[in-house]
Design a protein around this motif. Structure first.
Motif, mmCIF file in Angstrom:
data_model
loop_
_atom_site.group_PDB
_atom_site.id
_atom_site.type_symbol
_atom_site.label_atom_id
_atom_site.label_comp_id
_atom_site.label_asym_id
_atom_site.label_seq_id
_atom_site.Cartn_x
_atom_site.Cartn_y
_atom_site.Cartn_z
ATOM 1 N N PRO A 153 -2.691 8.624 1.986
ATOM 2 C CA PRO A 153 -3.362 7.322 1.901
ATOM 3 C C PRO A 153 -3.046 6.535 0.623
ATOM 4 O O PRO A 153 -3.407 5.367 0.520
ATOM 5 C CB PRO A 153 -4.848 7.689 1.958
ATOM 6 C CG PRO A 153 -4.884 8.959 2.731
ATOM 7 C CD PRO A 153 -3.670 9.704 2.259
ATOM 8 N N ALA A 154 -2.351 7.174 -0.335
ATOM 9 C CA ALA A 154 -1.885 6.440 -1.512
ATOM 10 C C ALA A 154 -0.939 5.323 -1.104
ATOM 11 O O ALA A 154 -0.831 4.288 -1.782
ATOM 12 C CB ALA A 154 -1.176 7.379 -2.484
ATOM 13 N N ARG A 155 -0.238 5.514 0.001
ATOM 14 C CA ARG A 155 0.755 4.551 0.462
ATOM 15 C C ARG A 155 0.432 3.986 1.840
ATOM 16 O O ARG A 155 0.726 2.840 2.144
ATOM 17 C CB ARG A 155 2.125 5.228 0.482
ATOM 18 C CG ARG A 155 3.255 4.449 1.123
ATOM 19 C CD ARG A 155 3.759 3.317 0.252
ATOM 20 N NE ARG A 155 4.848 2.602 0.925
ATOM 21 C CZ ARG A 155 6.119 2.962 0.881
ATOM 22 N NH1 ARG A 155 6.477 4.053 0.190
ATOM 23 N NH2 ARG A 155 7.051 2.267 1.503
ATOM 24 N N LEU A 156 -0.187 4.806 2.672
ATOM 25 C CA LEU A 156 -0.411 4.449 4.068
ATOM 26 C C LEU A 156 -1.822 3.904 4.252
ATOM 27 O O LEU A 156 -2.803 4.533 3.874
ATOM 28 C CB LEU A 156 -0.229 5.694 4.944
ATOM 29 C CG LEU A 156 -0.335 5.514 6.447
ATOM 30 C CD1 LEU A 156 0.840 4.706 6.966
ATOM 31 C CD2 LEU A 156 -0.385 6.879 7.123
ATOM 32 N N GLY A 157 -1.934 2.718 4.836
ATOM 33 C CA GLY A 157 -3.255 2.169 5.124
ATOM 34 C C GLY A 157 -3.994 3.048 6.110
ATOM 35 O O GLY A 157 -3.435 3.446 7.139
ATOM 36 N N MET A 164 -10.782 6.612 -1.788
ATOM 37 C CA MET A 164 -9.763 7.655 -1.982
ATOM 38 C C MET A 164 -8.360 7.058 -1.997
ATOM 39 O O MET A 164 -7.550 7.369 -2.876
ATOM 40 C CB MET A 164 -9.870 8.715 -0.884
ATOM 41 C CG MET A 164 -11.118 9.561 -0.954
ATOM 42 S SD MET A 164 -11.091 10.694 -2.379
ATOM 43 C CE MET A 164 -12.521 11.713 -2.017
ATOM 44 N N GLY A 165 -8.053 6.231 -1.021
ATOM 45 C CA GLY A 165 -6.737 5.622 -0.965
ATOM 46 C C GLY A 165 -6.418 4.826 -2.223
ATOM 47 O O GLY A 165 -5.363 5.015 -2.838
ATOM 48 N N PRO A 166 -7.318 3.918 -2.650
ATOM 49 C CA PRO A 166 -7.078 3.199 -3.901
ATOM 50 C C PRO A 166 -6.949 4.118 -5.110
ATOM 51 O O PRO A 166 -6.159 3.847 -6.017
ATOM 52 C CB PRO A 166 -8.317 2.303 -4.017
ATOM 53 C CG PRO A 166 -8.743 2.056 -2.615
ATOM 54 C CD PRO A 166 -8.467 3.351 -1.900
ATOM 55 N N ALA A 167 -7.703 5.214 -5.133
ATOM 56 C CA ALA A 167 -7.614 6.149 -6.257
ATOM 57 C C ALA A 167 -6.240 6.788 -6.319
ATOM 58 O O ALA A 167 -5.612 6.880 -7.381
ATOM 59 C CB ALA A 167 -8.685 7.228 -6.132
ATOM 60 N N TRP A 168 -5.738 7.255 -5.177
ATOM 61 C CA TRP A 168 -4.422 7.902 -5.152
ATOM 62 C C TRP A 168 -3.307 6.891 -5.413
ATOM 63 O O TRP A 168 -2.297 7.233 -6.038
ATOM 64 C CB TRP A 168 -4.237 8.627 -3.827
ATOM 65 C CG TRP A 168 -5.166 9.795 -3.683
ATOM 66 C CD1 TRP A 168 -5.535 10.680 -4.656
ATOM 67 C CD2 TRP A 168 -5.847 10.209 -2.502
ATOM 68 N NE1 TRP A 168 -6.412 11.618 -4.150
ATOM 69 C CE2 TRP A 168 -6.622 11.359 -2.827
ATOM 70 C CE3 TRP A 168 -5.906 9.734 -1.185
ATOM 71 C CZ2 TRP A 168 -7.413 12.017 -1.890
ATOM 72 C CZ3 TRP A 168 -6.694 10.400 -0.257
ATOM 73 C CH2 TRP A 168 -7.436 11.533 -0.609
ATOM 74 N N ALA A 169 -3.494 5.661 -4.932
ATOM 75 C CA ALA A 169 -2.499 4.622 -5.221
ATOM 76 C C ALA A 169 -2.462 4.317 -6.717
ATOM 77 O O ALA A 169 -1.392 4.098 -7.299
ATOM 78 C CB ALA A 169 -2.820 3.358 -4.429
ATOM 79 N N ALA A 170 -3.637 4.322 -7.343
ATOM 80 C CA ALA A 170 -3.699 4.102 -8.792
ATOM 81 C C ALA A 170 -2.994 5.217 -9.543
ATOM 82 O O ALA A 170 -2.328 4.976 -10.559
ATOM 83 C CB ALA A 170 -5.157 3.996 -9.246
ATOM 84 N N MET A 171 -3.125 6.441 -9.057
ATOM 85 C CA MET A 171 -2.423 7.560 -9.692
ATOM 86 C C MET A 171 -0.915 7.363 -9.635
ATOM 87 O O MET A 171 -0.199 7.620 -10.612
ATOM 88 C CB MET A 171 -2.813 8.876 -9.014
ATOM 89 C CG MET A 171 -4.200 9.366 -9.370
ATOM 90 S SD MET A 171 -4.767 10.708 -8.279
ATOM 91 C CE MET A 171 -3.436 11.896 -8.440
ATOM 92 N N LEU A 266 5.608 11.043 8.176
ATOM 93 C CA LEU A 266 4.404 10.231 8.371
ATOM 94 C C LEU A 266 4.545 8.912 7.624
ATOM 95 O O LEU A 266 4.138 7.858 8.090
ATOM 96 C CB LEU A 266 3.167 10.985 7.871
ATOM 97 C CG LEU A 266 1.813 10.292 8.046
ATOM 98 C CD1 LEU A 266 1.532 10.000 9.500
ATOM 99 C CD2 LEU A 266 0.703 11.137 7.441
ATOM 100 N N ILE A 267 5.152 8.998 6.444
ATOM 101 C CA ILE A 267 5.538 7.821 5.672
ATOM 102 C C ILE A 267 7.051 7.859 5.534
ATOM 103 O O ILE A 267 7.601 8.868 5.090
ATOM 104 C CB ILE A 267 4.875 7.798 4.290
ATOM 105 C CG1 ILE A 267 3.356 7.729 4.430
ATOM 106 C CG2 ILE A 267 5.395 6.627 3.442
ATOM 107 C CD1 ILE A 267 2.617 7.902 3.136
ATOM 108 N N VAL A 268 7.719 6.809 5.918
ATOM 109 C CA VAL A 268 9.184 6.751 5.819
ATOM 110 C C VAL A 268 9.548 5.757 4.722
ATOM 111 O O VAL A 268 9.249 4.577 4.797
ATOM 112 C CB VAL A 268 9.811 6.316 7.152
ATOM 113 C CG1 VAL A 268 11.341 6.263 7.014
ATOM 114 C CG2 VAL A 268 9.412 7.283 8.255
ATOM 115 N N ASP A 269 10.175 6.267 3.656
ATOM 116 C CA ASP A 269 10.579 5.419 2.543
ATOM 117 C C ASP A 269 11.961 4.821 2.795
ATOM 118 O O ASP A 269 12.765 5.385 3.505
ATOM 119 C CB ASP A 269 10.613 6.250 1.244
ATOM 120 C CG ASP A 269 9.200 6.640 0.810
ATOM 121 O OD1 ASP A 269 8.297 5.812 0.938
ATOM 122 O OD2 ASP A 269 9.028 7.789 0.364
#
Length: 269
Positions: A153-157, A164-171, A266-269
């Motif tokens: 969820p750091a990257r995936l909506g 949690m998602g915003p926290a991991w994105a901030a990391m 799950l996430i493709v960069d």
């Protein structure tokens, strides 16, 4: 194995949250690859258990009770490690200090301010304290690796993840900043991003919360998430640990300021 080259020979590593599934796996893998591992956590008995397993397997490990949310505790522990070994080569923060009930599985419209901000303030405070303490020493010696674990969820909506998602994105953003500031001094910073790992107690709770919110069985929710990956399965804890060991080694020297994507498509960069 005797005579076999190891990735982390003569390296000194600190693992925060070493009593948990991810931290414990990383600690065991680092030790197997030749590192002297200094394990820390808030519950000493859990950390000591991992340390005993490592020593029994022929590795070198010490256990400490350290609250990674407390500045003085983190700084004191890093000072002890450097005093004993003369250096600090790797810092891996694997804490999972945020309770999932009350923070996930709740629509944003129904989430309290405190529940939303709790993951952000907790994760960022801990990772700032541990990374800063390590980076200071690493910059002085001209080398080192800072590692963090960030779920998808750091990257995936995703719905119902709250803060949690915003926290991991901030990391992950913080990871890039660390690399930019300390990279010229020989310090690398990398996040290891995984999908949810059913092997961990934490994600088992999370899957249950989301399943309950959607009115479906927990196993069905896990199956849905895994169906979105290319491999049709979740990331394994061992895969995170093996990648962390590679990134922490000199063989991973070309990577910094980035994310090692272990989401299996799950996430493709």
């Amino acid at each position: 194995m005797e005579g076999q080259a190891v990735l982390l020979e003569n390296k000194t590593a600190i693992i925060y949250g070493a009593g948990g599934a991810i931290g414990g796996a990383v600690a065991r893998t680092f030790a197997r690859e030749g590192a002297k591992v200094f394990l820390s956590g808030r519950t000493l008995s859990k950390v000591e258990r991992v340390a005993r397993e490592i020593v029994a397997a022929g590795g070198t490990a010490q256990a400490f009770q350290v609250d990674a949310m407390e500045e003085r505790a983190v700084e004191s522990h890093v000072a002890v490690v450097v005093e004993q070994t003369g250096r600090l080569d790797v810092s891996f923060n694997a804490i999972t200090a945020v309770p999932q009930p009350g923070t996930q599985g709740i629509p944003i419209a129904q989430l309290s301010v405190d529940s939303f901000t709790a993951p952000i303030t907790t994760y960022m405070r801990s990772h700032f304290l541990t990374a800063r303490a390590a980076a200071r020493r690493m910059a002085e010696q001209g080398s080192g690796v800072l590692l963090m674990h960030t779920p998808e969820p750091a990257r995936l909506g995703a719905a119902l993840v709250g803060g949690m998602g915003p926290a991991w994105a901030a990391m992950e953003a913080f990871n890039r900043n660390l690399s930019a500031e300390f990279g010229p001094k020989g310090v690398r910073a990398i996040c290891v991003r995984s999908s949810g790992m059913p092997e961990t107690e934490t994600i088992d709770v999370v899957f249950g919360l989301h399943a309950n919110a959607m009115g479906i069985p927990r196993e069905q929710f896990q199956g849905f998430i895994e169906s979105l990956t290319h491999r049709k399965r979740s990331t394994k804890v061992s895969e995170v640990a093996e990648m962390a060991a590679f990134l922490a080694s000199d063989r991973g020297s070309g990577m910094t300021g980035t994310v090692a994507n272990l989401t299996g498509g799950l996430i493709v960069d």
